[in-house]
Scaffold this motif. Structure first.
Motif, PDB file in Angstrom:
ATOM      1  N   GLU A  89       0.845  -1.215   0.000  1.00 27.59           N
ATOM      2  CA  GLU A  89       0.000   0.000   0.000  1.00 27.59           C
ATOM      3  C   GLU A  89       0.872   1.254   0.000  1.00 27.59           C
ATOM      4  O   GLU A  89       0.586   2.210  -0.723  1.00 27.59           O
ATOM      5  CB  GLU A  89      -0.866   0.039   1.267  1.00 27.59           C
ATOM      6  N   HIS A  92       2.295   1.825  -3.386  1.00 25.29           N
ATOM      7  CA  HIS A  92       1.282   2.397  -4.279  1.00 25.29           C
ATOM      8  C   HIS A  92       1.077   3.880  -3.971  1.00 25.29           C
ATOM      9  O   HIS A  92       0.989   4.702  -4.889  1.00 25.29           O
ATOM     10  CB  HIS A  92      -0.035   1.630  -4.141  1.00 25.29           C
ATOM     11  N   GLU A  93       1.017   4.219  -2.674  1.00 25.12           N
ATOM     12  CA  GLU A  93       0.825   5.630  -2.292  1.00 25.12           C
ATOM     13  C   GLU A  93       1.975   6.503  -2.782  1.00 25.12           C
ATOM     14  O   GLU A  93       1.786   7.686  -3.047  1.00 25.12           O
ATOM     15  CB  GLU A  93       0.704   5.753  -0.759  1.00 25.12           C
ATOM     16  N   GLU A  97       4.591   0.298  -8.127  1.00 23.10           N
ATOM     17  CA  GLU A  97       4.039  -1.039  -7.966  1.00 23.10           C
ATOM     18  C   GLU A  97       5.209  -2.023  -7.897  1.00 23.10           C
ATOM     19  O   GLU A  97       6.347  -1.677  -8.229  1.00 23.10           O
ATOM     20  CB  GLU A  97       3.102  -1.386  -9.116  1.00 23.10           C
ATOM     21  N   ARG A 164       4.528   3.656 -11.413  1.00 24.33           N
ATOM     22  CA  ARG A 164       3.236   3.413 -12.079  1.00 24.33           C
ATOM     23  C   ARG A 164       3.012   4.472 -13.144  1.00 24.33           C
ATOM     24  O   ARG A 164       3.394   5.626 -12.973  1.00 24.33           O
ATOM     25  CB  ARG A 164       2.106   3.481 -11.065  1.00 24.33           C
TER      26      ARG A 164
END
Ligand code: MG
Length: 166
Positions: A89, A92-93, A97, A164
C-alpha cells in the motif's frame, strides 16, 4: 537538490528468527508441518518480513519495526501477509508497484522445496502481482554457524519497484 521520481527503485531486506518449541512454522505465508516453529511477536514469518523490508527499503522508508512495533500488544501474532500488504500500500501511495521480488531463504530444516509454489502464490497475492514475479530459493547453511546448527531460519530479499504509469 530535488529528487525526480525514479522509474524504478530497488530495496534489500533481511530477517532472522530463532526456532522455538510449540509454535507453528510459517514461511512465505504458508504453514509448514514441522516439529518447531519460529519465535517472534508476530507469526514470525522471517521470509515475509525480509520481503516487506525490501519494499520499504526501496522506498527509503523506515523498516517494519517502525510500522509494526514488536511491543504493540494489538498486533501480537499478526499474520505477516498483513505486513507485506501494508508495505505494498505504501509503495502504491508513493507511485510505485511491485516489479519483482527475489528471496534467498537459509534453513537447515525442514525441506522447503515442496512448499515453494504455495509460498509464491501466497506472496504474489499479498504483493498484488502474478507468481512469476516472485522468486524464492531455499538453501542450507552447510551446517556452518548458528543457522547450520538449526538455531533458526534467515531470509534475504530484494524488491524491484516500478513507477506506475500516471
Ligand atoms: Mg522478523
Amino acid at each position: 537538490m530535488t529528487s525526480a521520481a525514479l522509474p524504478f527503485r530497488v530495496g534489500l531486506g533481511y530477517d532472522i528468527h530463532r526456532f522455538i518449541e510449540g509454535r507453528p512454522l510459517v514461511l512465505g505465508g504458508v504453514t509448514i508441518p514441522h516439529s518447531r516453529g519460529l519465535d517472534g511477536h508476530s507469526d514470525a514469518d522471517a521470509l515475509s518480513h525480509a520481503v516487506a523490508d525490501a519494499i520499504l527499503g526501496a522506498l527509503a522508508l523506515p523498516d517494519i519495526g517502525h510500522l509494526f512495533p514488536n511491543n504493540d500488544p494489538t498486533i501480537k501474532g499478526i499474520d505477516s501477509q498483513k505486513i507485506i500488504q501494508r508495505a505494498v500500500e505504501l509503495a502504491h501511495e508513493h507511485g510505485y508497484e511491485i516489479g519483482n521480488i527475489d528471496v534467498a531463504l537459509i534453513a537447515e530444516e525442514p525441506k522447503i522445496a515442496p512448499h515453494l509454489s504455495a509460498m509464491k502464490e501466497r506472496l504474489a497475492a499479498s504483493l498484488r502481482v502474478t507468481p512469476d514475479r516472485v522468486g524464492i530459493k531455499a538453501t542450507t547453511n552447510e551446517k556452518i554457524g548458528d543457522l547450520g546448527r538449526r538455531a533458526g531460519i534467515a531470509a534475504h530479499a530484494v524488491a524491484m519497484l516500478l513507477r506506475r504509469e500516471a
